[in-house]
Enzyme design. Structure first.
Site, PDB file in Angstrom:
ATOM      1  N   SER A  62       0.846  -1.188   0.000  1.00 12.49           N
ATOM      2  CA  SER A  62       0.000   0.000   0.000  1.00 12.49           C
ATOM      3  C   SER A  62       0.891   1.251   0.000  1.00 12.49           C
ATOM      4  CB  SER A  62      -0.949  -0.027   1.195  1.00 12.49           C
ATOM      5  OG  SER A  62      -1.948   0.945   1.059  1.00 12.49           O
ATOM      6  N   ASP A  96      -8.776  -4.628  -6.470  1.00 13.29           N
ATOM      7  CA  ASP A  96      -8.411  -3.738  -5.364  1.00 13.29           C
ATOM      8  C   ASP A  96      -9.325  -2.509  -5.385  1.00 13.29           C
ATOM      9  OD1 ASP A  96      -7.193  -2.025  -3.521  1.00 13.29           O
ATOM     10  OD2 ASP A  96      -5.194  -2.794  -3.983  1.00 13.29           O
ATOM     11  N   HIS A 141      -7.357  -5.428  -1.967  1.00 15.85           N
ATOM     12  CA  HIS A 141      -6.128  -4.788  -1.496  1.00 15.85           C
ATOM     13  C   HIS A 141      -5.271  -5.703  -0.634  1.00 15.85           C
ATOM     14  CE1 HIS A 141      -3.625  -1.298  -0.888  1.00 15.85           C
ATOM     15  NE2 HIS A 141      -3.750  -1.355   0.417  1.00 15.85           N
TER      16      HIS A 141
END
Length: 411
Positions: A282, A355, A387
């Site tokens: 991330s 995602d 994600h």
């Protein structure tokens, strides 16, 4: 009516608004002094909108962030809350008597979650440690604590020596997976893998169970890699990120990480500067890309689900820290602002096609830019994964692929 105002501020959404049983007072959190703290207000209960609420007093203060209002016991005049205390890698549960003004720690363990009974007299605490998976404690307000559950450790090694730490000012780092007592100048030196996140309000160094990342890092440590994590300045609190130049987003974090690396190499000469890698997920994936395009310190990197252009990310995060696209257009293109031709070191880029947090568009755009720049890299896309790229089989495949990548690039 309660109002707060500040230039260029973003109103945070939380559940900390608590009206007390008296009906004319409430609790509210604010970070007006740079840290989130709890404040007591009074108001006209018969006509709440007739005038502004009145600030009675601040209930606690200090160089830490209050994460939430955990529970309120009005009979005894106490509230409880889990803050990020001065020891950054620990979060301790504490209570405070509003009338007396003194703070009391209920537990000294690293606390991850607390659930209160209806009358706020008892709570259940979930605790853990770096090599100790989550367990549960039950406690009453009189601080009588008993353990009611114990997590299964399975085959996890818990006899490992405590990981050596480095410290600079108020920040902390931890490095483990190598013999810190080895003689200086020993050969061969150990490869080093940096695990980074670097986003606001999240830390990679905690006195807590780290889940799959802990297990993966233990596998790497068993294979001879040293693992290093450092609390980046902006990951501690909003105080250190507010007021900064939004066009330095990424640059400050990288500078902090490189400074910590220099300190680490000086403290442990058995670590190999020439065989250092970096990886993150991330925002950590974004920082990995930023590091590989803005420095020559890393031989390889793994970027998982990265933001590559802040225009592709949600406004509640992006505009809070970077401002509006029309006022700070340059900041919106970080970390992709560096030409992909500046990529140094081997890159493994990973993303899930479904995602819904960091959209796949980010990785597709970076992939296209790297191809046009004639840069060689590896790309792994996981169909229908969000994600977290979850699923036992998927995670095993992912971590084995990462393991193979590190053995190829850093051994």
């Amino acid at each position: 009516m309660l109002t707060e105002s500040a230039p260029d501020a973003w109103v945070n959404v939380n559940d900390d608004f608590r009206i007390l049983k008296s009906g004319d007072r409430f609790l509210w959190t604010s970070w007006r002094d740079g840290y989130t703290h709890i404040y007591l207000y009074s108001f006209n209960a018969s006509d709440p909108v007739a005038s502004d609420a009145k600030l009675e007093r601040q209930l606690e203060s200090g160089d830490y962030e209050v994460l939430a209002v955990g529970g309120v016991d009005e009979t005894s005049g106490t509230f409880s809350s889990p803050p990020t205390r001065e020891i950054r890698e620990r979060r301790r549960f504490f209570g405070k008597a509003r009338r007396l003004g003194d703070t009391q720690h209920f537990t000294g363990r690293r606390q991850l979650f607390r659930q209160f009974r209806r009358k706020r007299k008892h709570f259940v605490e979930t605790y853990s440690a770096p090599l100790k998976p989550r367990g549960f404690w039950c406690a009453c307000r009189a601080v009588r604590v008993r353990e009611s559950g114990r997590a299964q450790r399975g085959g996890l090694r818990t006899d490992c020596a405590e990981a050596p730490r480095i410290q600079s000012r108020r920040r902390h780092g931890v490095v483990w997976g190598f013999d810190s007592a080895a003689q200086c100048g020993c050969e061969p030196k150990d490869s080093l893998i940096v695990h980074i996140y670097g986003g606001a309000g999240a830390q990679t160094v905690q006195d807590a169970w780290g889940g799959t990342n802990t297990l993966f890092h233990q596998i790497l440590a068993n294979e001879g890699f040293a693992i290093f994590s450092w609390i980046i300045a902006d990951s501690e609190s909003r105080k250190e990120i507010c007021g900064r130049d939004p066009q330095q987003f990424g640059g400050i974090e990288l500078k902090d990480q490189l400074t910590a690396l220099d300190q680490l190499y000086a403290q442990f000469p058995q670590l190999d500067r020439a065989r250092t890698g970096i990886w993150g997920w991330s925002n950590g994936g974004s920082m990995t890309l930023y590091a590989l395009t803005h420095s020559d310190r890393f031989k390889a990197g793994i970027s998982v689900a990265p933001v590559t252009n802040w225009r592709d990310y949600d406004s509640i995060y992006t505009e809070r820290w970077l401002g509006l696209p029309r006022t700070t257009p340059a900041a919106m293109t970080i970390p992709s602002s560096a030409p992909p031709g500046n990529l140094r070191g081997s890159l493994l880029l990973v993303h899930g096609t479904s995602d819904d947090n960091v959209h796949l568009q980010n990785t597709i755009q970076m992939t296209d830019a790297l191809i046009r720049a004639q840069k060689q890299f590896r790309l792994m896309v996981y169909p229908n994964k969000t994600h977290g790229i979850s699923g036992t089989g998927t995670r095993m495949q992912l971590f084995h692929m990462m393991e193979d990548f590190w053995n190829k690039e850093l051994k």
